[in-house]
Design a protein around this motif. Sequence first.
Motif: not given
Lengths: 173, 173
Positions: B26, B28, B30-31, B34-35, B37, B116-118
């Motif tokens: 599963x 998340x 934010x993961x 980040x992935x 990005x 949002x992407x960082x």
Amino acid sequence: MGTIRREGPRCAGTLRDSTFGSTPLNLEAQWITGFVDGEGCFHVGINAHSDMKCGYQVLPEFIVVQHERDVQLLEALKRHFGCGVVRTNHGDRMAYRVRGHRHLLEHIIPFFEKHELKSKKRADFAKFRRIVRMMEAGDHLKEEGVEEIRRIASQMNRGADKIKSDPIGNGRE
Amino acid sequence: MGTIRREGPRCAGTLRDSTFGSTPLNLEAQWITGFVDGEGCFHVGINAHSDMKCGYQVLPEFIVVQHERDVQLLEALKRHFGCGVVRTNHGDRMAYRVRGHRHLLEHIIPFFEKHELKSKKRADFAKFRRIVRMMEAGDHLKEEGVEEIRRIASQMNRGADKIKSDPIGNGRE
């Protein structure tokens, strides 16, 4: 963006920071885990070194490489972990590197113990942690310890993208 | 690991799934951010196509490429978004691709609007979204619309790693 905050006096920023704007990113733990699952590397270098008692120097390092256009992400990682350096890697690539033994032991390893990687890098991290702990016990100063470390390190980063070596120690902490 | 759950009957798993174990991840939000990005790409292909009224076919796609050892992450992305395909990209690389117009409009774009992407890929995503919305309005069927799309697409993925093209449409949905 909700996670961006204004730069305060504690983050005066470097020349390079200012190239990409002056609003540092706050990173969430799961974002970091996802980003490192994609871009991070746990690497253990074992180099011949005449100054060392056993003839070898063991150099574990945590590395994240990015195109220089995203150097602000590497600076944000450095701020988050409170250790390491951001330097040029090769050409237009920048790298965030953590080599300090205590920094690895007290900042990097506990983070990835708490926020587990989801990729096969999780297995590399486990080997990396084992080696750093062996070093904490002084095993890297004994011939049989170095041999064991070499055996473990040879099983790391298989099938993954190779990181470029840094023979001149450019990114050294 | 807290985020792993047992495979239920809804996720019977493919042959490839079973190669890497039968406990799907599963992810998340934010993961995923980040992935993506690190590893994701928003790409718009514009190809000459005699069947199309204006002579061109506009093909926006969201792509994440991984070494085959981590195909379970791509399968997890597919499950999370509820669309797209996981196929071989090149050699030992696998790709998760979403090309379906409605899938992009209703699943992918809303996700990255909310989370949002960082990295600088955020700017690519904004251009990508603009093109998908122009297509929704039928602009890609008009000569001036294709020209505008071509202009926007030419400003995407600058300085980023190039994704390998898929000329035979291997990963087509």
